[in-house]
Design a protein around this motif. Structure first.
Motif, PDB file in Angstrom:
ATOM      1  N   LEU A 169       0.857  -1.183   0.000  1.00 49.48           N
ATOM      2  CA  LEU A 169       0.000   0.000   0.000  1.00 49.48           C
ATOM      3  C   LEU A 169       0.890   1.228   0.000  1.00 49.48           C
ATOM      4  CD1 LEU A 169      -0.087   1.417   3.095  1.00 49.48           C
ATOM      5  CD2 LEU A 169      -1.309  -0.697   3.568  1.00 49.48           C
ATOM      6  N   GLY A 170       0.315   2.349  -0.440  1.00 50.40           N
ATOM      7  CA  GLY A 170       1.104   3.564  -0.501  1.00 50.40           C
ATOM      8  C   GLY A 170       0.278   4.757  -0.909  1.00 50.40           C
ATOM      9  N   TYR A 171       0.983   5.858  -1.091  1.00 51.12           N
ATOM     10  CA  TYR A 171       0.321   7.104  -1.492  1.00 51.12           C
ATOM     11  C   TYR A 171       1.228   7.838  -2.460  1.00 51.12           C
ATOM     12  CZ  TYR A 171      -2.135  11.569  -1.306  1.00 51.12           C
ATOM     13  OH  TYR A 171      -2.822  12.693  -1.652  1.00 51.12           O
ATOM     14  N   ASN A 172       0.645   8.362  -3.545  1.00 51.54           N
ATOM     15  CA  ASN A 172       1.360   9.154  -4.539  1.00 51.54           C
ATOM     16  C   ASN A 172       0.835  10.575  -4.563  1.00 51.54           C
ATOM     17  OD1 ASN A 172       3.054   7.102  -5.618  1.00 51.54           O
ATOM     18  ND2 ASN A 172       1.354   6.347  -6.870  1.00 51.54           N
ATOM     19  N   TYR A 173       1.720  11.494  -4.857  1.00 49.57           N
ATOM     20  CA  TYR A 173       1.325  12.887  -5.097  1.00 49.57           C
ATOM     21  C   TYR A 173       2.011  13.355  -6.373  1.00 49.57           C
ATOM     22  CZ  TYR A 173       0.706  17.907  -4.681  1.00 49.57           C
ATOM     23  OH  TYR A 173       0.375  19.214  -4.943  1.00 49.57           O
ATOM     24  N   GLN A 174       1.211  13.768  -7.360  1.00 50.05           N
ATOM     25  CA  GLN A 174       1.756  14.161  -8.655  1.00 50.05           C
ATOM     26  C   GLN A 174       1.884  15.673  -8.732  1.00 50.05           C
ATOM     27  OE1 GLN A 174      -0.274  12.523 -12.036  1.00 50.05           O
ATOM     28  NE2 GLN A 174       1.102  13.481 -13.527  1.00 50.05           N
ATOM     29  N   PHE A 175       3.056  16.115  -9.192  1.00 48.71           N
ATOM     30  CA  PHE A 175       3.328  17.530  -9.421  1.00 48.71           C
ATOM     31  C   PHE A 175       3.925  17.651 -10.819  1.00 48.71           C
ATOM     32  CE2 PHE A 175       6.073  21.307  -9.169  1.00 48.71           C
ATOM     33  CZ  PHE A 175       5.150  22.262  -8.735  1.00 48.71           C
ATOM     34  N   GLY A 176       3.090  18.065 -11.772  1.00 50.67           N
ATOM     35  CA  GLY A 176       3.521  18.047 -13.162  1.00 50.67           C
ATOM     36  C   GLY A 176       3.722  16.610 -13.617  1.00 50.67           C
ATOM     37  N   ASN A 177       4.879  16.322 -14.184  1.00 54.73           N
ATOM     38  CA  ASN A 177       5.190  14.948 -14.567  1.00 54.73           C
ATOM     39  C   ASN A 177       5.856  14.155 -13.444  1.00 54.73           C
ATOM     40  OD1 ASN A 177       5.609  16.532 -17.471  1.00 54.73           O
ATOM     41  ND2 ASN A 177       4.593  14.549 -17.624  1.00 54.73           N
ATOM     42  N   LEU A 178       6.269  14.834 -12.390  1.00 50.40           N
ATOM     43  CA  LEU A 178       6.920  14.156 -11.272  1.00 50.40           C
ATOM     44  C   LEU A 178       5.872  13.593 -10.308  1.00 50.40           C
ATOM     45  CD1 LEU A 178       9.856  16.594 -10.424  1.00 50.40           C
ATOM     46  CD2 LEU A 178       9.928  14.485 -11.786  1.00 50.40           C
ATOM     47  N   VAL A 179       6.161  12.393  -9.796  1.00 56.66           N
ATOM     48  CA  VAL A 179       5.270  11.734  -8.842  1.00 56.66           C
ATOM     49  C   VAL A 179       6.100  11.363  -7.617  1.00 56.66           C
ATOM     50  CG1 VAL A 179       3.699   9.825  -8.424  1.00 56.66           C
ATOM     51  CG2 VAL A 179       3.841  10.838 -10.707  1.00 56.66           C
ATOM     52  N   PHE A 180       5.715  11.924  -6.465  1.00 59.96           N
ATOM     53  CA  PHE A 180       6.373  11.623  -5.198  1.00 59.96           C
ATOM     54  C   PHE A 180       5.483  10.656  -4.416  1.00 59.96           C
ATOM     55  CE2 PHE A 180       7.443  15.894  -6.557  1.00 59.96           C
ATOM     56  CZ  PHE A 180       8.832  15.918  -6.473  1.00 59.96           C
ATOM     57  N   GLY A 181       6.098   9.699  -3.734  1.00 61.64           N
ATOM     58  CA  GLY A 181       5.275   8.745  -3.007  1.00 61.64           C
ATOM     59  C   GLY A 181       6.020   7.998  -1.925  1.00 61.64           C
ATOM     60  N   VAL A 182       5.256   7.259  -1.134  1.00 67.37           N
ATOM     61  CA  VAL A 182       5.790   6.364  -0.121  1.00 67.37           C
ATOM     62  C   VAL A 182       5.068   5.043  -0.273  1.00 67.37           C
ATOM     63  CG1 VAL A 182       4.145   7.147   1.639  1.00 67.37           C
ATOM     64  CG2 VAL A 182       6.286   6.070   2.343  1.00 67.37           C
ATOM     65  N   ASP A 183       5.795   3.948  -0.045  1.00 68.68           N
ATOM     66  CA  ASP A 183       5.260   2.626  -0.343  1.00 68.68           C
ATOM     67  C   ASP A 183       5.723   1.650   0.735  1.00 68.68           C
ATOM     68  OD1 ASP A 183       4.157   0.861  -2.862  1.00 68.68           O
ATOM     69  OD2 ASP A 183       5.757  -0.202  -1.815  1.00 68.68           O
ATOM     70  N   ALA A 184       4.811   0.784   1.187  1.00 69.31           N
ATOM     71  CA  ALA A 184       5.153  -0.252   2.168  1.00 69.31           C
ATOM     72  C   ALA A 184       4.656  -1.592   1.661  1.00 69.31           C
ATOM     73  CB  ALA A 184       4.542   0.061   3.524  1.00 69.31           C
ATOM     74  N   SER A 185       5.477  -2.628   1.793  1.00 71.25           N
ATOM     75  CA  SER A 185       5.095  -3.961   1.310  1.00 71.25           C
ATOM     76  C   SER A 185       5.474  -5.013   2.344  1.00 71.25           C
ATOM     77  CB  SER A 185       5.776  -4.283  -0.022  1.00 71.25           C
ATOM     78  OG  SER A 185       7.189  -4.368   0.136  1.00 71.25           O
ATOM     79  N   LEU A 186       4.713  -6.092   2.342  1.00 71.12           N
ATOM     80  CA  LEU A 186       4.989  -7.241   3.201  1.00 71.12           C
ATOM     81  C   LEU A 186       4.788  -8.500   2.378  1.00 71.12           C
ATOM     82  CD1 LEU A 186       5.615  -8.469   5.979  1.00 71.12           C
ATOM     83  CD2 LEU A 186       3.162  -8.394   6.466  1.00 71.12           C
ATOM     84  N   SER A 187       5.799  -9.358   2.365  1.00 68.16           N
ATOM     85  CA  SER A 187       5.760 -10.578   1.547  1.00 68.16           C
ATOM     86  C   SER A 187       6.023 -11.810   2.399  1.00 68.16           C
ATOM     87  CB  SER A 187       6.804 -10.528   0.418  1.00 68.16           C
ATOM     88  OG  SER A 187       6.632  -9.393  -0.390  1.00 68.16           O
ATOM     89  N   ALA A 188       5.271 -12.855   2.141  1.00 71.19           N
ATOM     90  CA  ALA A 188       5.628 -14.183   2.633  1.00 71.19           C
ATOM     91  C   ALA A 188       6.513 -14.823   1.575  1.00 71.19           C
ATOM     92  CB  ALA A 188       4.377 -15.019   2.868  1.00 71.19           C
ATOM     93  N   SER A 189       7.553 -15.520   2.006  1.00 70.19           N
ATOM     94  CA  SER A 189       8.497 -16.071   1.040  1.00 70.19           C
ATOM     95  C   SER A 189       8.949 -17.455   1.464  1.00 70.19           C
ATOM     96  CB  SER A 189       9.722 -15.162   0.892  1.00 70.19           C
ATOM     97  OG  SER A 189      10.505 -15.181   2.068  1.00 70.19           O
ATOM     98  N   ASP A 190       9.496 -18.173   0.488  1.00 70.93           N
ATOM     99  CA  ASP A 190      10.125 -19.464   0.782  1.00 70.93           C
ATOM    100  C   ASP A 190      11.547 -19.472   0.223  1.00 70.93           C
ATOM    101  OD1 ASP A 190       9.591 -19.581  -1.903  1.00 70.93           O
ATOM    102  OD2 ASP A 190       8.725 -21.598  -1.880  1.00 70.93           O
ATOM    103  N   LEU A 191      12.248 -18.371   0.435  1.00 73.58           N
ATOM    104  CA  LEU A 191      13.645 -18.275  -0.001  1.00 73.58           C
ATOM    105  C   LEU A 191      14.493 -19.213   0.847  1.00 73.58           C
ATOM    106  CD1 LEU A 191      13.880 -14.411  -0.373  1.00 73.58           C
ATOM    107  CD2 LEU A 191      13.977 -16.059  -2.235  1.00 73.58           C
ATOM    108  N   GLU A 192      15.138 -20.172   0.194  1.00 75.03           N
ATOM    109  CA  GLU A 192      15.902 -21.188   0.904  1.00 75.03           C
ATOM    110  C   GLU A 192      17.249 -21.426   0.232  1.00 75.03           C
ATOM    111  OE1 GLU A 192      13.334 -24.559   0.751  1.00 75.03           O
ATOM    112  OE2 GLU A 192      12.175 -23.953   2.521  1.00 75.03           O
ATOM    113  N   GLY A 193      18.190 -21.927   1.010  1.00 74.75           N
ATOM    114  CA  GLY A 193      19.489 -22.296   0.482  1.00 74.75           C
ATOM    115  C   GLY A 193      20.193 -23.233   1.445  1.00 74.75           C
ATOM    116  N   SER A 194      21.220 -23.921   0.951  1.00 78.81           N
ATOM    117  CA  SER A 194      21.957 -24.853   1.802  1.00 78.81           C
ATOM    118  C   SER A 194      23.376 -25.024   1.274  1.00 78.81           C
ATOM    119  CB  SER A 194      21.253 -26.221   1.848  1.00 78.81           C
ATOM    120  OG  SER A 194      21.210 -26.811   0.567  1.00 78.81           O
ATOM    121  N   SER A 195      24.239 -25.529   2.155  1.00 74.63           N
ATOM    122  CA  SER A 195      25.623 -25.803   1.778  1.00 74.63           C
ATOM    123  C   SER A 195      26.161 -26.926   2.648  1.00 74.63           C
ATOM    124  CB  SER A 195      26.500 -24.556   1.945  1.00 74.63           C
ATOM    125  OG  SER A 195      26.655 -24.237   3.319  1.00 74.63           O
ATOM    126  N   VAL A 196      27.168 -27.631   2.141  1.00 75.44           N
ATOM    127  CA  VAL A 196      27.882 -28.658   2.893  1.00 75.44           C
ATOM    128  C   VAL A 196      29.369 -28.331   2.816  1.00 75.44           C
ATOM    129  CG1 VAL A 196      28.426 -31.103   3.111  1.00 75.44           C
ATOM    130  CG2 VAL A 196      26.115 -30.402   2.423  1.00 75.44           C
TER     131      VAL A 196
END
Length: 291
Positions: free
Chosen positions: A113-140
């Motif tokens: 979710l977030g919010y944008n504010y447009q001024f001319g062609n420029l767009v200023f904003g703030v954004d927050a995200s939350l992800s569930a992941s299954d990023l995994e790795g291993s080594s021997v």
């Protein structure tokens, strides 16, 4: 270099898509407003681990008892020795530091979710995200250990106590898992009608789980929160006045954190300090609703 090329590709593609949008819609599009959406994608990364395991008590396969043709640790029976009635590995310890690294890969799904504010062609904003992941790795990785064996030998002059040691290497298996990723970032975009390219920078949070098994015994586990930074960019295209699709690349450097790994396996109280460094690259596609 790969990350830079990926970002250039995204920005270039967005510019190509933007030109027809500008030509087809002379009314323009207002990016100002609150939005929320869902996303999914893939992640890759790398984990580096450095651990102070020197002196860590573990146990590998113990020597066999009462073997008349060999002495302790596989050596010959001593002169005059008739049997080896009792000897046990009373201490197996890791020798030296431990270092390893592993590649991460997996999927992500979540919301933003977030919010944008447009001024001319420029767009200023703030954004927050939350992800569930299954990023995994291993080594021997092989690690050196020293096994001390003590007991008594039967000889011509009676039983004699002995203490001997054996140096060898055994495998240390490390696994890593990241099951969530949160990012809070500021954004700066440039809009052409219904399409916008943007760059973002902010702070990232993730819980990193580790597990290290040395030999047959010695499972060390940890779960620590890492805080780092996120840099990325992408493009968005409004397919209606309210629905916006997004393609985004983000590099996340979660930095180096100390993990105090602990375990209690078969009565052994095990602990070791580890430095874990994590870096991730994510590629996601999202769909949001803009108010």
């Amino acid at each position: 270099m790969t990350r830079i090329l990926s970002l250039i590709t995204v920005v270039g593609l967005s510019a190509f898509v933007a030109l027809p949008s500008q030509a087809n819609d002379r009314r323009g599009y207002n990016w100002t407003g609150l939005y929320f959406g869902v996303h999914a994608g893939l992640g890759t990364g790398n984990v580096e681990q450095s651990s102070d395991l020197n002196g860590l008590k573990v146990e590998d396969d113990p020597p066999k008892k009462d073997k008349p043709s060999t002495g302790p640790l596989g050596g010959p029976v001593a002169s005059g020795q008739t049997s080896v009635p009792d000897f046990t590995p009373d201490r197996t310890t890791v020798e030296g530091a431990f270092q390893t690294e592993a590649d991460l890969s997996g999927g992500l799904v979540g919301g933003y979710l977030g919010y944008n504010y447009q001024f001319g062609n420029l767009v200023f904003g703030v954004d927050a995200s939350l992800s569930a992941s299954d990023l995994e790795g291993s080594s021997v990785t092989p690690v050196g250990v020293s096994t001390r064996v003590s007991g008594f030998l039967d000889g011509s002059s009676g039983q004699k106590a002995f203490v001997r040691s054996k140096e060898e290497t055994i495998d240390a298996a490390a696994t890593y898992n990241i099951d969530n990723l949160a990012i809070i970032a500021g954004r700066l975009g440039y809009a052409w009608g219904h399409t916008m390219v943007f760059a973002k920078a902010g702070v990232a949070f993730a819980d990193v789980e580790t597990s290290l098994t040395v030999g047959n015994r010695g499972v060390l586990e940890s779960d620590e929160r890492h805080i780092g930074f996120a840099l990325g960019g992408g493009f968005e295209h409004a397919i209606t006045n309210n629905l916006v699709v997004k393609f985004e690349y983000v590099h996340v450097n979660l930095g180096e954190e100390q993990h105090d790994t602990e375990s209690n396996v078969d009565g052994l109280n095990l602990s070791a300090a580890s430095e874990i460094d994590v870096k991730i690259d994510t590629f996601t596609m999202g769909l949001s609703y803009k108010f």
